[in-house]
Design a protein around this motif. Structure first.
Motif, PDB file in Angstrom:
ATOM      1  N   GLN A 340      37.542   0.169  24.168  1.00 11.60           N
ATOM      2  CA  GLN A 340      36.946  -0.046  22.853  1.00 11.60           C
ATOM      3  C   GLN A 340      35.963   1.065  22.500  1.00 11.60           C
ATOM      4  OE1 GLN A 340      35.211  -3.917  22.297  1.00 11.60           O
ATOM      5  NE2 GLN A 340      34.243  -3.364  20.351  1.00 11.60           N
ATOM      6  N   ALA A 341      35.123   1.455  23.474  1.00 12.05           N
ATOM      7  CA  ALA A 341      34.167   2.539  23.224  1.00 12.05           C
ATOM      8  C   ALA A 341      34.894   3.838  22.907  1.00 12.05           C
ATOM      9  CB  ALA A 341      33.249   2.709  24.426  1.00 12.05           C
ATOM     10  N   LEU A 342      35.937   4.156  23.664  1.00 16.80           N
ATOM     11  CA  LEU A 342      36.689   5.383  23.418  1.00 16.80           C
ATOM     12  C   LEU A 342      37.382   5.335  22.063  1.00 16.80           C
ATOM     13  CD1 LEU A 342      38.271   6.009  26.945  1.00 16.80           C
ATOM     14  CD2 LEU A 342      36.311   7.186  25.925  1.00 16.80           C
ATOM     15  N   SER A 343      37.960   4.189  21.715  1.00 16.28           N
ATOM     16  CA  SER A 343      38.648   4.050  20.422  1.00 16.28           C
ATOM     17  C   SER A 343      37.678   4.274  19.277  1.00 16.28           C
ATOM     18  CB  SER A 343      39.285   2.661  20.317  1.00 16.28           C
ATOM     19  OG  SER A 343      40.270   2.468  21.304  1.00 16.28           O
ATOM     20  N   GLU A 344      36.487   3.704  19.402  1.00 15.49           N
ATOM     21  CA  GLU A 344      35.498   3.865  18.335  1.00 15.49           C
ATOM     22  C   GLU A 344      35.039   5.308  18.208  1.00 15.49           C
ATOM     23  OE1 GLU A 344      32.464   1.066  19.296  1.00 15.49           O
ATOM     24  OE2 GLU A 344      33.671  -0.676  18.715  1.00 15.49           O
ATOM     25  N   LEU A 345      34.807   5.971  19.323  1.00 15.00           N
ATOM     26  CA  LEU A 345      34.362   7.362  19.270  1.00 15.00           C
ATOM     27  C   LEU A 345      35.447   8.273  18.695  1.00 15.00           C
ATOM     28  CD1 LEU A 345      32.460   7.655  22.666  1.00 15.00           C
ATOM     29  CD2 LEU A 345      31.470   7.731  20.379  1.00 15.00           C
ATOM     30  N   ARG A 352      30.702  10.406  16.591  1.00 18.65           N
ATOM     31  CA  ARG A 352      30.914  11.226  17.788  1.00 18.65           C
ATOM     32  C   ARG A 352      30.091  12.510  17.713  1.00 18.65           C
ATOM     33  NH1 ARG A 352      36.084  11.728  17.276  1.00 18.65           N
ATOM     34  NH2 ARG A 352      36.247  13.943  16.743  1.00 18.65           N
ATOM     35  N   SER A 353      30.063  13.131  16.558  1.00 21.61           N
ATOM     36  CA  SER A 353      29.295  14.364  16.395  1.00 21.61           C
ATOM     37  C   SER A 353      27.797  14.112  16.527  1.00 21.61           C
ATOM     38  CB  SER A 353      29.602  14.984  15.025  1.00 21.61           C
ATOM     39  OG  SER A 353      30.957  15.371  14.945  1.00 21.61           O
ATOM     40  N   ARG A 354      27.334  12.978  16.021  1.00 18.27           N
ATOM     41  CA  ARG A 354      25.908  12.657  16.130  1.00 18.27           C
ATOM     42  C   ARG A 354      25.493  12.495  17.584  1.00 18.27           C
ATOM     43  NH1 ARG A 354      22.816   8.265  16.856  1.00 18.27           N
ATOM     44  NH2 ARG A 354      24.618   6.852  16.915  1.00 18.27           N
ATOM     45  N   LEU A 355      26.284  11.773  18.355  1.00 23.60           N
ATOM     46  CA  LEU A 355      25.971  11.589  19.776  1.00 23.60           C
ATOM     47  C   LEU A 355      26.034  12.917  20.519  1.00 23.60           C
ATOM     48  CD1 LEU A 355      27.967   8.316  20.587  1.00 23.60           C
ATOM     49  CD2 LEU A 355      25.553   8.545  20.022  1.00 23.60           C
ATOM     50  N   ALA A 356      27.050  13.724  20.219  1.00 24.44           N
ATOM     51  CA  ALA A 356      27.204  15.010  20.903  1.00 24.44           C
ATOM     52  C   ALA A 356      26.033  15.938  20.598  1.00 24.44           C
ATOM     53  CB  ALA A 356      28.521  15.662  20.485  1.00 24.44           C
ATOM     54  N   ALA A 357      25.564  15.935  19.349  1.00 19.56           N
ATOM     55  CA  ALA A 357      24.486  16.835  18.955  1.00 19.56           C
ATOM     56  C   ALA A 357      23.174  16.492  19.653  1.00 19.56           C
ATOM     57  CB  ALA A 357      24.300  16.788  17.443  1.00 19.56           C
ATOM     58  N   ALA A 358      23.014  15.222  20.046  1.00 16.86           N
ATOM     59  CA  ALA A 358      21.784  14.812  20.726  1.00 16.86           C
ATOM     60  C   ALA A 358      21.775  15.199  22.200  1.00 16.86           C
ATOM     61  CB  ALA A 358      21.605  13.300  20.593  1.00 16.86           C
ATOM     62  N   GLY A 359      22.910  15.632  22.714  1.00 13.97           N
ATOM     63  CA  GLY A 359      23.027  15.884  24.146  1.00 13.97           C
ATOM     64  C   GLY A 359      22.250  17.054  24.687  1.00 13.97           C
ATOM     65  N   PRO A 360      22.376  18.259  24.107  1.00 17.99           N
ATOM     66  CA  PRO A 360      21.739  19.428  24.723  1.00 17.99           C
ATOM     67  C   PRO A 360      20.231  19.287  24.934  1.00 17.99           C
ATOM     68  CG  PRO A 360      23.374  20.130  23.128  1.00 17.99           C
ATOM     69  CD  PRO A 360      23.269  18.636  22.991  1.00 17.99           C
ATOM     70  N   GLY A 361      19.526  18.694  24.006  1.00 18.56           N
ATOM     71  CA  GLY A 361      18.093  18.531  24.181  1.00 18.56           C
ATOM     72  C   GLY A 361      17.750  17.627  25.341  1.00 18.56           C
ATOM     73  N   ARG A 362      18.487  16.543  25.502  1.00 16.83           N
ATOM     74  CA  ARG A 362      18.235  15.610  26.599  1.00 16.83           C
ATOM     75  C   ARG A 362      18.617  16.220  27.944  1.00 16.83           C
ATOM     76  NH1 ARG A 362      15.462  12.596  29.563  1.00 16.83           N
ATOM     77  NH2 ARG A 362      16.488  10.861  30.617  1.00 16.83           N
ATOM     78  N   ALA A 363      19.601  17.098  27.957  1.00 18.73           N
ATOM     79  CA  ALA A 363      20.090  17.674  29.216  1.00 18.73           C
ATOM     80  C   ALA A 363      19.040  18.520  29.912  1.00 18.73           C
ATOM     81  CB  ALA A 363      21.344  18.502  28.954  1.00 18.73           C
TER      82      ALA A 363
END
Length: 387
Positions: A340-345, A352-363
């Motif tokens: 379900q999570a994969l289907s929604e993304l 999907r783009s919003r979640l991806a864009a938040a990644g580099p700063g947290r990494a």
């Protein structure tokens, strides 16, 4: 920088085998990152790992790869490894022993005590006990870890969840623990270009414009790769393709499940790859179906690559991923929830783009430099206490 009069700290890192895993990468990154003017660096591991040659190329590090240090429990070989390691530590006048993984952690710490090493550190990349084991197996591992903790100066947990789990089982005391996140070479992981995305898809025979979900993991029971295949079967995105990067004991079970569900055209097994920094950024989504964890390095690598993540809510995963903020967390052992999570993304590109864009700063919390700086401070503190 130490003066020429200062004695170098002689430190030995001990791990069972140098496979392509997070714990092994942490060991190699630590050895590379420690100041050779301050430390004499040693590495002891079992033979036959995929990273053996990389270890041998470490500049200024003395590397010992022993046939007697094996992953499966084997009383005779374990006794040989313990005895040999104790003698080696004594002869080489090691100041600090730092063990990694459960098997090397038990043998290495007991050998250090036998050799009279005054400072012993152990990193818990993930406890050997978990709720999915028979009670007697879990109890045995808990008792062994309690015994070894009594002979350890500092326990490094790769996540707060790992520390909390150890204390709940009365392994060690709170003051023995320090949480140090595992570091990755995040400079190698950058968002993919359009050409890179197309190139990776064409390499594996996927349509150039398809959505791609990947899993990067050793195919072993902990990672539950068969759950990933069952989730794929329920993903509501018929044009999507799925790539598994990694290998291991569960490969045949994964292949059987692919055949049973008739997914041969949608799922590809890439095996072990050394170009993960090229492949991972080309994913639309990284999936991880682990049943238990410490804190998987691949989460930080995906975040640095600006790839959306769907992972099971185990171990320290929620310390890297905030559900709905920079990833999606689902219950472990539930392929339908992962599907379900994969289907929604896949069906919601803006999300999907919003979640991806938040990644580099947290990494940035999971860099090699941060990890090595904290280890260096710990080693120097221990060295001062035993000098």
């Amino acid at each position: 920088m130490p003066t020429t009069q200062e004695k170098k700290i002689r430190i030995a890192q001990v791990i069972t085998r140098l496979e392509l895993g997070g714990a092994q990468q942490v060991v190699l990154h630590t050895l590379k990152g420690l100041d050779p003017q301050r430390y004499e660096r040693f590495l002891i591991a079992g033979q036959g790992g995929l990273l053996d040659d990389e270890a041998r190329r470490l500049d200024g590090v003395r590397v010992e790869l022993w046939r007697s240090l094996k992953h499966p429990i084997h009383p005779l070989w374990d006794l040989v490894a313990w005895s040999r390691l104790a003698g080696w530590l004594r002869r080489n006048r090691i100041d600090i022993v730092h063990t990694h993984s459960s098997k090397a952690g038990i043998l290495g710490r007991l050998a250090a005590v036998r050799a009279g090493v005054k400072a012993v550190v152990h990193t818990v990349h993930g406890w050997p006990f978990h709720d999915r084991q028979p009670e007697w197996v879990r109890g045995t591992y808990v008792q062994l870890e309690r015994l070894a903790a009594c002979r350890t100066n500092r326990l490094i947990a790769v996540s707060q969840m790992t520390k909390d789990l150890g204390l709940r089982h009365r392994v060690g005391r709170p003051e023995q623990y320090e949480v140090i996140y595992p570091g990755s070479d995040l400079e190698a992981f950058k968002p993919a270009t359009a050409g890179q995305r197309r190139e990776v898809r064409e390499e594996f025979g996927f349509p150039a414009d398809c959505q791609l979900v990947g899993m990067v993991a050793c195919l072993k029971p902990q990672k539950a790769p068969v759950d990933f295949i069952r989730a794929v079967n329920e993903v509501r995105a018929p044009e999507a393709r799925f790539l598994i990067v990694g290998d291991g004991s569960e490969r045949q079970a994964v292949e059987r499940e692919i055949r049973r569900l008739k997914l041969e055209g949608r799922v590809t097994l890439a095996g072990w790859r050394r170009d993960v920094p090229r492949l991972l950024p080309a994913f639309d989504v990284l999936a991880l179906t682990s049943l238990w964890e410490g804190l998987p390095c691949v989460l930080a690598q995906a975040m640095a690559s600006a790839v959306a993540v769907a992972a099971t809510d185990v171990g320290g995963s929620r310390e890297a991923l905030a559900d709905g903020a920079n990833g999606r967390l689902v219950p472990a052992g539930n392929p339908r929830a992962m599907a379900q999570a994969l289907s929604e993304l896949l069906s919601r590109p803006d999300e999907r783009s919003r979640l991806a864009a938040a990644g580099p700063g947290r990494a940035e919390a999971f860099t090699i430099s941060t990890m090595v700086q904290r280890l260096d401070r710990l080693y120097r503190l221990l060295a001062e206490r035993i000098s």
